[in-house]
Design a protein around this motif. Structure first.
Motif, PDB file in Angstrom:
ATOM      1  N   THR A 130     -53.745 -16.103   5.329  1.00 22.86           N
ATOM      2  CA  THR A 130     -54.283 -16.760   6.520  1.00 22.86           C
ATOM      3  C   THR A 130     -53.168 -17.517   7.221  1.00 22.86           C
ATOM      4  O   THR A 130     -52.470 -18.325   6.598  1.00 22.86           O
ATOM      5  CB  THR A 130     -55.414 -17.731   6.147  1.00 22.86           C
ATOM      6  OG1 THR A 130     -56.499 -16.987   5.581  1.00 22.86           O
ATOM      7  CG2 THR A 130     -55.909 -18.487   7.372  1.00 22.86           C
ATOM      8  N   ILE A 131     -52.999 -17.238   8.502  1.00 21.74           N
ATOM      9  CA  ILE A 131     -51.954 -17.888   9.300  1.00 21.74           C
ATOM     10  C   ILE A 131     -52.610 -18.510  10.529  1.00 21.74           C
ATOM     11  O   ILE A 131     -53.170 -17.805  11.371  1.00 21.74           O
ATOM     12  CB  ILE A 131     -50.868 -16.876   9.719  1.00 21.74           C
ATOM     13  CG1 ILE A 131     -50.192 -16.299   8.471  1.00 21.74           C
ATOM     14  CG2 ILE A 131     -49.840 -17.542  10.635  1.00 21.74           C
ATOM     15  CD1 ILE A 131     -49.130 -15.268   8.753  1.00 21.74           C
ATOM     16  N   VAL A 132     -52.564 -19.838  10.605  1.00 19.87           N
ATOM     17  CA  VAL A 132     -53.136 -20.560  11.742  1.00 19.87           C
ATOM     18  C   VAL A 132     -52.038 -20.776  12.780  1.00 19.87           C
ATOM     19  O   VAL A 132     -50.955 -21.271  12.451  1.00 19.87           O
ATOM     20  CB  VAL A 132     -53.736 -21.908  11.306  1.00 19.87           C
ATOM     21  CG1 VAL A 132     -54.256 -22.686  12.512  1.00 19.87           C
ATOM     22  CG2 VAL A 132     -54.867 -21.678  10.296  1.00 19.87           C
TER      23      VAL A 132
ATOM     24  N   ALA B  62     -55.587 -27.802  14.804  1.00 19.60           N
ATOM     25  CA  ALA B  62     -54.907 -26.711  14.093  1.00 19.60           C
ATOM     26  C   ALA B  62     -54.502 -27.150  12.693  1.00 19.60           C
ATOM     27  O   ALA B  62     -54.661 -26.398  11.724  1.00 19.60           O
ATOM     28  CB  ALA B  62     -53.686 -26.256  14.880  1.00 19.60           C
ATOM     29  N   SER B  63     -53.988 -28.363  12.563  1.00 19.45           N
ATOM     30  CA  SER B  63     -53.574 -28.891  11.262  1.00 19.45           C
ATOM     31  C   SER B  63     -54.759 -28.998  10.312  1.00 19.45           C
ATOM     32  O   SER B  63     -54.679 -28.598   9.141  1.00 19.45           O
ATOM     33  CB  SER B  63     -52.920 -30.264  11.445  1.00 19.45           C
ATOM     34  OG  SER B  63     -52.675 -30.887  10.207  1.00 19.45           O
TER      35      SER B  63
ATOM     36  N   ALA C 187     -56.094 -25.513   9.337  1.00 16.06           N
ATOM     37  CA  ALA C 187     -55.178 -24.897   8.373  1.00 16.06           C
ATOM     38  C   ALA C 187     -55.384 -25.485   6.986  1.00 16.06           C
ATOM     39  O   ALA C 187     -55.388 -24.759   5.981  1.00 16.06           O
ATOM     40  CB  ALA C 187     -53.730 -25.090   8.823  1.00 16.06           C
TER      41      ALA C 187
ATOM     42  N   ALA D  44     -54.342 -22.484   4.382  1.00 10.41           N
ATOM     43  CA  ALA D  44     -53.569 -21.411   5.018  1.00 10.41           C
ATOM     44  C   ALA D  44     -52.178 -21.284   4.416  1.00 10.41           C
ATOM     45  O   ALA D  44     -51.569 -22.274   3.988  1.00 10.41           O
ATOM     46  CB  ALA D  44     -53.447 -21.674   6.523  1.00 10.41           C
TER      47      ALA D  44
ATOM     48  N   ARG E 261     -49.632 -20.292   6.203  1.00  9.11           N
ATOM     49  CA  ARG E 261     -48.734 -20.750   7.259  1.00  9.11           C
ATOM     50  C   ARG E 261     -49.521 -21.451   8.350  1.00  9.11           C
ATOM     51  O   ARG E 261     -50.640 -21.066   8.684  1.00  9.11           O
ATOM     52  CB  ARG E 261     -47.973 -19.577   7.908  1.00  9.11           C
ATOM     53  CG  ARG E 261     -46.984 -18.859   7.013  1.00  9.11           C
ATOM     54  CD  ARG E 261     -45.740 -19.691   6.765  1.00  9.11           C
ATOM     55  NE  ARG E 261     -44.737 -18.944   6.042  1.00  9.11           N
ATOM     56  CZ  ARG E 261     -44.724 -18.753   4.723  1.00  9.11           C
ATOM     57  NH1 ARG E 261     -45.709 -19.253   3.991  1.00  9.11           N
ATOM     58  NH2 ARG E 261     -43.762 -18.075   4.131  1.00  9.11           N
ATOM     59  N   LEU E 262     -48.899 -22.486   8.930  1.00  9.57           N
ATOM     60  CA  LEU E 262     -49.340 -23.105  10.173  1.00  9.57           C
ATOM     61  C   LEU E 262     -48.162 -23.047  11.122  1.00  9.57           C
ATOM     62  O   LEU E 262     -47.072 -23.520  10.782  1.00  9.57           O
ATOM     63  CB  LEU E 262     -49.785 -24.550   9.948  1.00  9.57           C
ATOM     64  CG  LEU E 262     -49.997 -25.407  11.212  1.00  9.57           C
ATOM     65  CD1 LEU E 262     -51.091 -24.829  12.099  1.00  9.57           C
ATOM     66  CD2 LEU E 262     -50.320 -26.860  10.826  1.00  9.57           C
TER      67      LEU E 262
ATOM     68  N   ALA F 179     -50.752 -31.387   7.209  1.00  7.87           N
ATOM     69  CA  ALA F 179     -51.178 -30.059   6.758  1.00  7.87           C
ATOM     70  C   ALA F 179     -50.555 -29.720   5.405  1.00  7.87           C
ATOM     71  O   ALA F 179     -51.227 -29.196   4.506  1.00  7.87           O
ATOM     72  CB  ALA F 179     -50.802 -29.007   7.798  1.00  7.87           C
TER      73      ALA F 179
ATOM     74  N   VAL G  18     -51.612 -26.582   2.788  1.00  5.88           N
ATOM     75  CA  VAL G  18     -50.961 -25.558   3.610  1.00  5.88           C
ATOM     76  C   VAL G  18     -49.576 -25.305   3.013  1.00  5.88           C
ATOM     77  O   VAL G  18     -48.845 -26.251   2.696  1.00  5.88           O
ATOM     78  CB  VAL G  18     -50.855 -25.999   5.081  1.00  5.88           C
ATOM     79  CG1 VAL G  18     -50.076 -24.972   5.904  1.00  5.88           C
ATOM     80  CG2 VAL G  18     -52.248 -26.196   5.670  1.00  5.88           C
TER      81      VAL G  18
ATOM     82  N   VAL H 267     -45.153 -24.918   7.205  1.00  5.52           N
ATOM     83  CA  VAL H 267     -45.397 -25.177   8.623  1.00  5.52           C
ATOM     84  C   VAL H 267     -44.128 -24.855   9.406  1.00  5.52           C
ATOM     85  O   VAL H 267     -43.024 -25.232   8.985  1.00  5.52           O
ATOM     86  CB  VAL H 267     -45.802 -26.643   8.874  1.00  5.52           C
ATOM     87  CG1 VAL H 267     -46.053 -26.875  10.369  1.00  5.52           C
ATOM     88  CG2 VAL H 267     -47.050 -27.004   8.070  1.00  5.52           C
TER      89      VAL H 267
END
Length: 291
Positions: free
Chosen positions: A23-25, A196-197, A200, A205, A207-208, A256, A261, A264
């Motif tokens: 999962t990549i936000v 977004a943070s 994620a 996730a 990646r953010l 994050a 996460v 980042v």
């Protein structure tokens, strides 16, 4: 196929394998949202990521577009520390522009590239639960700080990510407008980087990625820092090398990372195919933030 193209594909292969199923936000904002070529490039990048096995989730902003509509309606915006003071009339416009025009435009762009995208407001499925944000403001050093009422500006109280997981599992790319629902039915305008943070973190996730209008975090000489940790960040903030709009992005990045996460990245979204260059090349193009 030229040898150069083949080399590029071979360089990308280990990254494609590593990111498969991840999962990549992506926080989508800045100039990349208004330049027509960059909008197309972004949609292609996101679609490609989905086709090769990743699970991209897009959270978008829309400040300039909101400003334009407010100006057309004769509604004057007031900002405190970069935060838009949001009364009910302004909130109606914010929700209309973010959850309507911008969100559906991004969805359409992705769908035109062959992806399957669905637009969401944070109010859908109670995805983003929010509460009122009161800001502390200090006019100058001679006066004590005061609490400023920013109206319907909110902060995230809870993320319910089940709707995102369901859509992703069914092959869809969620595109999320940063509007949240209050416990009393209110609608809150929330900073897109913050949303977004938090999303994620809720999705844990891999990646953010923040798309910005600059290359990443710069050192005192104006040179891009490819990787930066929390200790270095603290010192650079004390020395005011990191300042302005980069400060909240860094703070949200660290938040994050402290909430499961894995990595980042802050990259320049004004470069064509910036997402692919960051994810699938050895050098990358931006700044990686670590704890």
């Amino acid at each position: 196929m030229t040898p150069n193209v083949a080399d590029i594909l071979i360089e990308a292969l280990p990254y494609i394998r590593r990111f498969s199923g991840m999962t990549i936000v992506v926080k989508y904002g800045g100039h990349a949202m208004v330049d027509e070529q960059l909008k197309t490039d972004f949609a292609r990048d996101i679609t490609l990521m989905k086709f090769i096995g990743m699970n991209p989730v897009v959270v978008h902003g829309g400040g300039p577009q909101i400003n334009r509509v407010l100006d057309q309606m004769g509604i004057v915006s007031r900002f405190i520390n970069g935060m838009r003071v949001t009364d009910e009339q302004t909130m109606d416009v914010v929700e209309m522009v973010l959850g309507g025009k911008i969100n559906k435009s991004i969805v359409t762009q992705i769908n035109r590239q062959g992806g399957k995208s669905v637009g969401l407001s944070g109010k859908d499925g109670e995805l983003i639960m929010a509460e009122k944000l009161n800001m502390m403001h200090q006019p100058d050093d001679t006066k004590p700080p005061e609490i400023i009422d920013t109206g319907l500006v909110g902060k995230v109280s809870r993320i319910n990510p089940s709707i995102i997981r369901t859509l992703s599992d069914q092959g869809f790319i969620p595109v999320i407008a940063p509007v949240g629902a209050g416990a009393g039915g209110e609608t809150f305008n929330i900073n897109a980087d913050l949303v977004a943070s938090k999303i994620a973190g809720a999705l844990e996730a891999g990646r953010l990625i923040f798309l910005t209008d600059v290359d990443g975090v710069m050192d005192g000489a104006g040179k891009l820092i490819s990787s930066i940790d929390a200790e270095t960040i603290e010192k650079m903030m004390e020395d005011r090398i990191i300042s302005g709009g980069m400060i909240p992005k860094i703070e949200y990045a660290l938040d994050a990372l402290h909430n499961n996460v894995k990595k980042v990245q802050i990259i320049n979204g004004t470069k064509r195919h910036s997402l692919l260059l960051e994810l699938f090349t050895d050098k990358g193009i931006g700044t990686e933030v670590t704890v």
